[in-house]
Scaffold this active site. Sequence first.
Site, PDB file in Angstrom:
ATOM      1  N   SER A 103     100.450  96.378 -66.450  1.00  0.00           N
ATOM      2  CA  SER A 103     101.244  96.038 -67.634  1.00  0.00           C
ATOM      3  C   SER A 103     102.682  96.518 -67.566  1.00  0.00           C
ATOM      4  O   SER A 103     103.474  96.184 -68.451  1.00  0.00           O
ATOM      5  CB  SER A 103     100.574  96.617 -68.886  1.00  0.00           C
ATOM      6  OG  SER A 103      99.242  96.165 -69.003  1.00  0.00           O
ATOM      7  N   ALA A 104     103.036  97.313 -66.549  1.00  0.00           N
ATOM      8  CA  ALA A 104     104.410  97.796 -66.354  1.00  0.00           C
ATOM      9  C   ALA A 104     104.917  98.574 -67.560  1.00  0.00           C
ATOM     10  O   ALA A 104     106.099  98.516 -67.904  1.00  0.00           O
ATOM     11  CB  ALA A 104     105.348  96.627 -66.030  1.00  0.00           C
ATOM     12  N   ILE A 105     104.020  99.332 -68.176  1.00  0.00           N
ATOM     13  CA  ILE A 105     104.360 100.094 -69.385  1.00  0.00           C
ATOM     14  C   ILE A 105     104.389 101.580 -69.062  1.00  0.00           C
ATOM     15  O   ILE A 105     103.530 102.098 -68.352  1.00  0.00           O
ATOM     16  CB  ILE A 105     103.335  99.816 -70.498  1.00  0.00           C
ATOM     17  CG1 ILE A 105     103.489  98.373 -70.989  1.00  0.00           C
ATOM     18  CG2 ILE A 105     103.485 100.787 -71.658  1.00  0.00           C
ATOM     19  CD1 ILE A 105     102.358  97.917 -71.860  1.00  0.00           C
ATOM     20  N   HIS A 160     103.626 104.716 -70.792  1.00  0.00           N
ATOM     21  CA  HIS A 160     102.872 105.083 -71.988  1.00  0.00           C
ATOM     22  C   HIS A 160     103.349 106.413 -72.563  1.00  0.00           C
ATOM     23  O   HIS A 160     103.759 107.319 -71.838  1.00  0.00           O
ATOM     24  CB  HIS A 160     101.387 105.179 -71.666  1.00  0.00           C
ATOM     25  CG  HIS A 160     100.761 103.863 -71.327  1.00  0.00           C
ATOM     26  ND1 HIS A 160     100.429 102.926 -72.279  1.00  0.00           N
ATOM     27  CD2 HIS A 160     100.422 103.305 -70.127  1.00  0.00           C
ATOM     28  CE1 HIS A 160      99.903 101.860 -71.697  1.00  0.00           C
ATOM     29  NE2 HIS A 160      99.885 102.068 -70.392  1.00  0.00           N
ATOM     30  N   LYS A 162      92.906 100.005 -73.315  1.00  0.00           N
ATOM     31  CA  LYS A 162      93.872  99.906 -74.401  1.00  0.00           C
ATOM     32  C   LYS A 162      93.877  98.543 -75.067  1.00  0.00           C
ATOM     33  O   LYS A 162      94.575  98.334 -76.052  1.00  0.00           O
ATOM     34  CB  LYS A 162      95.267 100.247 -73.873  1.00  0.00           C
ATOM     35  CG  LYS A 162      95.384 101.696 -73.389  1.00  0.00           C
ATOM     36  CD  LYS A 162      96.756 101.975 -72.810  1.00  0.00           C
ATOM     37  CE  LYS A 162      96.918 103.471 -72.477  1.00  0.00           C
ATOM     38  NZ  LYS A 162      96.027 103.902 -71.403  1.00  0.00           N
ATOM     39  N   GLU A 191      93.867 104.978 -62.812  1.00  0.00           N
ATOM     40  CA  GLU A 191      93.989 103.809 -63.679  1.00  0.00           C
ATOM     41  C   GLU A 191      94.988 104.148 -64.782  1.00  0.00           C
ATOM     42  O   GLU A 191      95.631 105.192 -64.748  1.00  0.00           O
ATOM     43  CB  GLU A 191      92.623 103.441 -64.259  1.00  0.00           C
ATOM     44  CG  GLU A 191      91.968 104.551 -65.060  1.00  0.00           C
ATOM     45  CD  GLU A 191      90.600 104.155 -65.595  1.00  0.00           C
ATOM     46  OE1 GLU A 191      90.426 102.983 -65.995  1.00  0.00           O
ATOM     47  OE2 GLU A 191      89.704 105.016 -65.621  1.00  0.00           O
ATOM     48  N   SER A 192      95.151 103.266 -65.764  1.00  0.00           N
ATOM     49  CA  SER A 192      96.087 103.544 -66.850  1.00  0.00           C
ATOM     50  C   SER A 192      95.776 104.904 -67.471  1.00  0.00           C
ATOM     51  O   SER A 192      94.602 105.186 -67.757  1.00  0.00           O
ATOM     52  CB  SER A 192      95.981 102.451 -67.912  1.00  0.00           C
ATOM     53  OG  SER A 192      96.889 102.673 -68.951  1.00  0.00           O
ATOM     54  N   CYS A 228     117.084  80.338 -55.305  1.00  0.00           N
ATOM     55  CA  CYS A 228     116.101  80.221 -56.393  1.00  0.00           C
ATOM     56  C   CYS A 228     116.842  79.848 -57.666  1.00  0.00           C
ATOM     57  O   CYS A 228     117.538  80.677 -58.250  1.00  0.00           O
ATOM     58  CB  CYS A 228     115.339  81.534 -56.570  1.00  0.00           C
ATOM     59  SG  CYS A 228     114.242  81.565 -58.000  1.00  0.00           S
ATOM     60  N   CYS A 266     111.973  76.824 -54.293  1.00  0.00           N
ATOM     61  CA  CYS A 266     112.717  77.695 -53.376  1.00  0.00           C
ATOM     62  C   CYS A 266     111.917  78.149 -52.160  1.00  0.00           C
ATOM     63  O   CYS A 266     112.495  78.672 -51.205  1.00  0.00           O
ATOM     64  CB  CYS A 266     113.273  78.918 -54.112  1.00  0.00           C
ATOM     65  SG  CYS A 266     112.026  80.046 -54.770  1.00  0.00           S
TER      66      CYS A 266
END
Length: 484
Positions: free
Chosen positions: A46-48, A50, A251, A340-341, A403, A445
């Site tokens: 999720s690229a968060i 926390h 989550k 993990e998260s 691109c 591209c």
Amino acid sequence: MTYDVIVIGAGVSGSAVARELSRYEAEILVMDRADDVCCGTSKANSAIVHAGYDCMPGSMMARMNVRGNEMMEPLARDLDVPFERTGSLLVCTSKERLGGLRDLFERGAANGVPGLKIISGDEARAMEPQLTDAVVGALWAPSAGIINVFLLNIALAENAFTNGVDFHFNTRAERLWQDEGGVWHIRTNNGEYRTRAVINAAGVYADRLHNMVSATRIHITPRRGEYFLLDRTTAGYVRHVVFPQPTELGKGVLVTPTVDGNTLVGPTAFDLADDQRDDVETTQAGLDTIREKASENLRDLPLRQVITSFAGLRAHEDRHEFVLGHVEGAPGFYDCAGIESPGLTSAPAIGEYLGGMIKDDLGLSSKDVWVHTRTGTVDPSLLTLAERNELIRREPAYGQIVCRCESVSEGEILDAIRRPLGARDLDGVKRRVRAGAGRCQAGFCSPRVMDILSRELGLPLEEIRKSGGASRIVVGRTKEVQGQ
């Protein structure tokens, strides 16, 4: 030769540990079974960043999460990685569950999370107008944020490489043992390696390596999460990370902006069998679940703007805890397992923790010179018109757009290939400079990027791959011109 430390796994945690150890006078190697960094769990999450309110107080997860969050902003600045401290809203849609917000608030306070506040549904909707009328309250966490996970992983590895760490790709650890002198031997598909210390950062395979060397067993379940990625035209749909209340599986299905202007929706949580540790397919059932769950908290989800779906795997350890440090009965072997998260958030702290432990155990001394910064690829869109024109005058390749969806120039692609630990396939280019990450998902591209990779790497087009391994794109030539 005998290394001082070998890190198995070039994901964000393994790369963070390698960077931390690069501070010291030591021979260090990172090996990975893939052809690039960031090819496992780290490339699909999720690229968060926390805040840390949902981890159990006193756990290693809580400790690493809060410390990692604290470290992330200066680290992102040093490594030239996009990071935004957007804050997050964990929303409640039932008055009967409002007590759960208080429980998470108290847990976060015990963990030392700053700025937490329980707000009403109306206050939450003032911050996020797309929240449904069903939202009756929310937990506001201002310290949460979003980051480019690809560039964080790549930057950590590049900086470690700049400071003398070796990287061997397409190298799979198959067997480990320790001789009578205390030296570890790692048998791989590319021969045998020797080292004083091993760091097991092998993601969903970390339990298999651990169980080769210790009678104290651990078990990791590969937990698949599926996502929708929405086009940049949805930028601003949400301005903060929006979470549902969590369940025992994680989550829940969140909706978040990304640092690149997209919107991300997901993940699901589905436990797989032991023999499915590479299964990252998406399913109709999973994608339907995302639509249903996300719509419980937010109205008018712009799902007609989906440009791709994908899945990743989390390394869920049975105790739902990070397994870090010394391993019973295996001196010199260190676990970095069950990440993990919130593993992404925790990575800088994991690097600091394990790096410090191994430095003390091996008696490593600090280098006289350690380079702690790294400069990313040039993004011409961030330059003034005069600066961009000057760049193109000096380097004409920056004036050739390859691109169109993401306005990525040939100059940026060349930089992605030529820089330390540079790209070797289409996905490697995409992770570094976003060529192929836009609306058409590389439909236009790819041929041009393949030509550039072929020229730069000295490989025929038949050998250019999408994502390493057997993922060749060109399988043969339809015509051969004879005598030329």
